[in-house]
Motif scaffolding. Sequence first.
Motif, PDB file in Angstrom:
ATOM      1  N   LYS A  21      32.169  -4.117  -9.326  1.00 22.49           N
ATOM      2  CA  LYS A  21      31.694  -3.353  -8.169  1.00 22.49           C
ATOM      3  C   LYS A  21      32.306  -3.935  -6.898  1.00 22.49           C
ATOM      4  O   LYS A  21      32.902  -4.997  -6.916  1.00 22.49           O
ATOM      5  CB  LYS A  21      30.176  -3.389  -8.099  1.00 22.49           C
ATOM      6  N   THR A  80      28.704  -1.083  -3.935  1.00 17.37           N
ATOM      7  CA  THR A  80      29.044   0.259  -4.370  1.00 17.37           C
ATOM      8  C   THR A  80      29.925   0.183  -5.614  1.00 17.37           C
ATOM      9  O   THR A  80      30.594  -0.828  -5.850  1.00 17.37           O
ATOM     10  CB  THR A  80      29.732   1.040  -3.227  1.00 17.37           C
ATOM     11  N   ARG A  81      29.916   1.231  -6.387  1.00 15.25           N
ATOM     12  CA  ARG A  81      30.627   1.236  -7.664  1.00 15.25           C
ATOM     13  C   ARG A  81      32.141   1.247  -7.486  1.00 15.25           C
ATOM     14  O   ARG A  81      32.862   0.571  -8.209  1.00 15.25           O
ATOM     15  CB  ARG A  81      30.180   2.450  -8.485  1.00 15.25           C
ATOM     16  N   ASP A 130      26.720  -3.848 -15.007  1.00 15.75           N
ATOM     17  CA  ASP A 130      27.327  -2.517 -15.110  1.00 15.75           C
ATOM     18  C   ASP A 130      28.833  -2.540 -14.917  1.00 15.75           C
ATOM     19  O   ASP A 130      29.466  -1.488 -14.877  1.00 15.75           O
ATOM     20  CB  ASP A 130      26.716  -1.574 -14.065  1.00 15.75           C
TER      21      ASP A 130
END
Length: 141
Positions: A85, A42-43, A82
Amino acid sequence: MTINLIKLCVGADRVDDLVDWQQRLLRMSEGTELEGHPHHTTRMFPKRRDELLAGGSIYWVIAGQIQARQRILDLREVQTNDGRKCMIVLDPELHRTRLIARKPFQGWRYLDVKDAPADLEGGEGGEDLPIRAELAELGLL
């Protein structure tokens, strides 16, 4: 003190869909440090880490109902393309719970122990029947 997480199980219509997804994860993690443990990335990294690791679980919302939970074993920071996380490492044992309706939300939320649904006892309607959700919504379960 213990706290739990609640998370939508996106793409799942039944608990069996979650089981299938995690079985695929387990096969992909063979030979790694995660072997034998499903996980979810999950972020956002939970700030209440110690409370989650003190016996907390992740409660899965499937088809608008909390339907299952898994004990949280670890929270690990992972770096992806990204950015940073959180990998939530889970106990492979999935516990079906009493149904509680939940409206959609993004990400995860904390869930107090007092607000978490009880586990279903063995043989207590634990089969994944679509009618269970309808009966619970009507207040009959």
